[in-house]
Write a protein that holds these residues in place. Structure first.
Motif, mmCIF file in Angstrom:
data_model
loop_
_atom_site.group_PDB
_atom_site.id
_atom_site.type_symbol
_atom_site.label_atom_id
_atom_site.label_comp_id
_atom_site.label_asym_id
_atom_site.label_seq_id
_atom_site.Cartn_x
_atom_site.Cartn_y
_atom_site.Cartn_z
ATOM 1 N N THR A 15 -10.225 79.289 -14.084
ATOM 2 C CA THR A 15 -9.940 77.383 -13.918
ATOM 3 C C THR A 15 -9.180 76.705 -15.026
ATOM 4 O O THR A 15 -9.414 75.286 -15.027
ATOM 5 C CB THR A 15 -11.264 77.125 -13.267
ATOM 6 N N GLY A 16 -8.373 77.570 -16.055
ATOM 7 C CA GLY A 16 -7.841 76.891 -16.747
ATOM 8 C C GLY A 16 -6.028 76.411 -17.023
ATOM 9 O O GLY A 16 -5.503 76.568 -15.612
ATOM 10 N N LYS A 17 -5.149 76.187 -18.021
ATOM 11 C CA LYS A 17 -3.757 75.199 -17.244
ATOM 12 C C LYS A 17 -3.337 76.232 -16.305
ATOM 13 O O LYS A 17 -2.319 75.969 -15.202
ATOM 14 C CB LYS A 17 -3.187 74.782 -18.313
ATOM 15 N N SER A 37 -14.684 83.489 -15.480
ATOM 16 C CA SER A 37 -14.241 82.736 -16.445
ATOM 17 C C SER A 37 -16.035 82.959 -16.698
ATOM 18 O O SER A 37 -16.430 83.269 -15.639
ATOM 19 C CB SER A 37 -13.484 81.584 -16.190
ATOM 20 N N ARG A 38 -16.153 81.776 -16.976
ATOM 21 C CA ARG A 38 -17.620 81.932 -17.836
ATOM 22 C C ARG A 38 -18.264 81.440 -16.179
ATOM 23 O O ARG A 38 -19.832 81.520 -16.009
ATOM 24 C CB ARG A 38 -17.966 81.061 -18.539
ATOM 25 N N SER A 39 -17.900 79.966 -15.561
ATOM 26 C CA SER A 39 -18.101 79.737 -14.735
ATOM 27 C C SER A 39 -17.294 80.302 -13.214
ATOM 28 O O SER A 39 -18.191 80.061 -11.987
ATOM 29 C CB SER A 39 -17.412 78.381 -14.389
ATOM 30 N N ASP A 45 -17.483 86.826 -19.817
ATOM 31 C CA ASP A 45 -17.718 85.766 -20.683
ATOM 32 C C ASP A 45 -17.386 86.668 -22.249
ATOM 33 O O ASP A 45 -16.929 87.806 -22.100
ATOM 34 C CB ASP A 45 -18.890 84.656 -21.248
ATOM 35 N N TRP A 46 -15.873 86.545 -22.484
ATOM 36 C CA TRP A 46 -15.407 87.079 -23.884
ATOM 37 C C TRP A 46 -16.160 87.335 -24.427
ATOM 38 O O TRP A 46 -16.201 87.990 -25.441
ATOM 39 C CB TRP A 46 -14.238 86.574 -24.153
ATOM 40 N N TYR A 66 -6.439 85.565 -22.857
ATOM 41 C CA TYR A 66 -7.995 85.284 -23.795
ATOM 42 C C TYR A 66 -7.894 83.631 -24.136
ATOM 43 O O TYR A 66 -7.047 82.793 -23.993
ATOM 44 C CB TYR A 66 -7.282 86.222 -25.237
ATOM 45 N N TYR A 67 -9.552 84.259 -24.292
ATOM 46 C CA TYR A 67 -9.702 82.258 -24.913
ATOM 47 C C TYR A 67 -10.383 82.225 -26.761
ATOM 48 O O TYR A 67 -11.457 83.581 -26.645
ATOM 49 C CB TYR A 67 -10.460 81.864 -24.115
ATOM 50 N N ASP A 69 -7.371 81.359 -28.314
ATOM 51 C CA ASP A 69 -5.572 81.818 -28.545
ATOM 52 C C ASP A 69 -5.884 83.198 -28.508
ATOM 53 O O ASP A 69 -7.038 83.439 -29.196
ATOM 54 C CB ASP A 69 -5.658 80.183 -29.565
ATOM 55 N N ILE A 70 -4.560 83.714 -28.065
ATOM 56 C CA ILE A 70 -4.931 85.146 -28.641
ATOM 57 C C ILE A 70 -3.689 85.639 -29.848
ATOM 58 O O ILE A 70 -4.035 86.024 -30.339
ATOM 59 C CB ILE A 70 -3.485 85.487 -27.668
ATOM 60 N N LEU A 97 -0.800 87.378 -21.172
ATOM 61 C CA LEU A 97 0.083 85.661 -21.945
ATOM 62 C C LEU A 97 -0.395 86.043 -23.002
ATOM 63 O O LEU A 97 -1.525 86.025 -23.919
ATOM 64 C CB LEU A 97 -1.209 84.433 -20.735
ATOM 65 N N PHE A 127 2.609 74.562 -23.608
ATOM 66 C CA PHE A 127 3.011 74.514 -22.696
ATOM 67 C C PHE A 127 3.160 72.966 -22.154
ATOM 68 O O PHE A 127 2.502 72.068 -23.339
ATOM 69 C CB PHE A 127 1.262 74.683 -21.644
ATOM 70 N N ASN A 130 -0.300 70.526 -22.114
ATOM 71 C CA ASN A 130 -1.650 69.949 -23.299
ATOM 72 C C ASN A 130 -1.830 68.573 -23.432
ATOM 73 O O ASN A 130 -2.714 68.227 -23.732
ATOM 74 C CB ASN A 130 -0.737 70.501 -24.617
#
Ligand SMILES: NC(=O)c1ccc[n+]([C@@H]2O[C@H](COP(=O)([O-])OP(=O)(O)OC[C@H]3O[C@@H](n4cnc5c(N)ncnc54)[C@H](OP(=O)(O)O)[C@@H]3O)[C@@H](O)[C@H]2O)c1
Length: 282
Positions: A15-17, A37-39, A45-46, A66-67, A69-70, A97, A127, A130
């Protein structure tokens, strides 16, 4: 050509960018996806490893983001463990990524590569989105981009280009083993970014240089969580030093076409209403 055409692709950060765009493209091609993702359903969830195996069930390939940030502490170990589990679960095909010019990100790349995954690495610069879908949007909406190190040019990349590369990587085996260093076609200072956005929107948008300390204080004032401020301070102080100012041929090498220019991105976002505060674009 399509190794995974019938099996599900797990899109982490779906659901991210970039993940949202990868999920849309795979779906448009009629390929099954699962948002990780969590949703998502099941949730991923990481921070909760018990969610990893259910998310990988029945999956053949993964868009691995990764969330948050890598480059943050813990990312190397988490991405390695996740990749190992993915291979054991029958999903050895990974598109990772990564971030450009970050030693920590390269350690994560190495850790994932060493698992023996059938890997494509997307090592990306910052990106463009952002400024339209993340924390820099607030700066644009306030008419002042108040960030440190704005004189260092960055070849911002369109998340749509990243998604195109990711989808190619996940659906065509010729990308296995490739490392694509990805940038946009032109490096811009933040004053140039502000000028492009002002030209596209007709609004006054300026770049205002601030120190690292001032930026951290202002971010806190606007309610940014401490870990986000810490990450941004790290990125602006350690990574934004000119090492990533050059452009690369990564998008052309992967897709056979040029990446999109910031001016085209700015025109499209402006038309969507995201920069006049009228659209829910985040
Ligand atoms: N932003 C850049 O310019 C840039 C440049 C190069 C590389 N990267 C890399 O891109 C990756 C993603 O960064 P981004 O800024 O583009 O973020 P993003 O993908 O826009 O992040 C949001 C996504 O992460 C999910 N998420 C949030 N917390 C999560 C958690 N605990 N577990 C699982 N998923 C979670 C969110 O969904 P839910 O809320 O549903 O969980 C959402 O799908 C990072 O690894 C970063 O290093 C970013």
């Amino acid at each position: 050509m399509t190794a995974n055409s019938e099996k599900t692709t797990l899109v982490l950060g779906g659901t991210g960018k970039t993940g949202r765009r990868v999920a849309e493209r795979l779906t448009e091609r009629g390929l099954p996806i699962r948002v990780g993702s969590r949703s998502g359903s099941p949730p991923f969830d990481w921070e909760d490893r018990s969610t990893w195996a259910p998310a990988l069930d029945g999956v053949a390939a993964v868009y691995l983001t990764y969330y948050p940030d890598i480059a943050v502490p813990g990312a190397v170990e988490a991405t390695r463990s996740f990749a190992e589990l993915a291979i054991r679960s029958g999903a050895p095909r990974l598109a990772l990524l990564s971030g450009r010019g970050e030693p920590e990100a390269e350690r994560a790349e190495k850790a994932v590569r060493e698992t023996g995954a059938r890997l494509t690495i997307l090592r990306s610069t910052w990106f463009m989105q952002n400024f339209s879908e993340d924390y820099m949007l607030d700066h644009v909406l306030r008419g002042q981009i108040r960030l440190p190190r704005g004189d260092v040019p960055t070849p911002f990349l369109d998340a749509d280009d990243i998604a195109d590369v990711a989808v190619e990587a996940l659906t065509d085996d010729r990308h296995v083993g490739e490392l694509y260093e990805l940038t946009g076609p032109r490096a811009l200072t933040l004053a140039e970014v502000a000028a492009e956005i002002a030209a596209a929107t007709g609004r006054e948008v300026d770049y205002v240089p601030v120190s690292l300390e001032q930026h951290a204080a202002e971010a806190a004032q606007y309610g940014a969580p401490a870990e986000v401020i810490e990450l941004l301070t790290y990125l602006f102080s350690e990574v934004v030093d000119g090492r990533n100012a050059g452009t690369t041929d990564g998008v052309r090498r992967a897709l056979g076409r040029e990446p999109r220019d910031f001016a085209d991105f700015a025109r499209e976002v402006s038309a969507s209403g995201a920069w006049d505060g009228s659209a829910a674009h985040r």
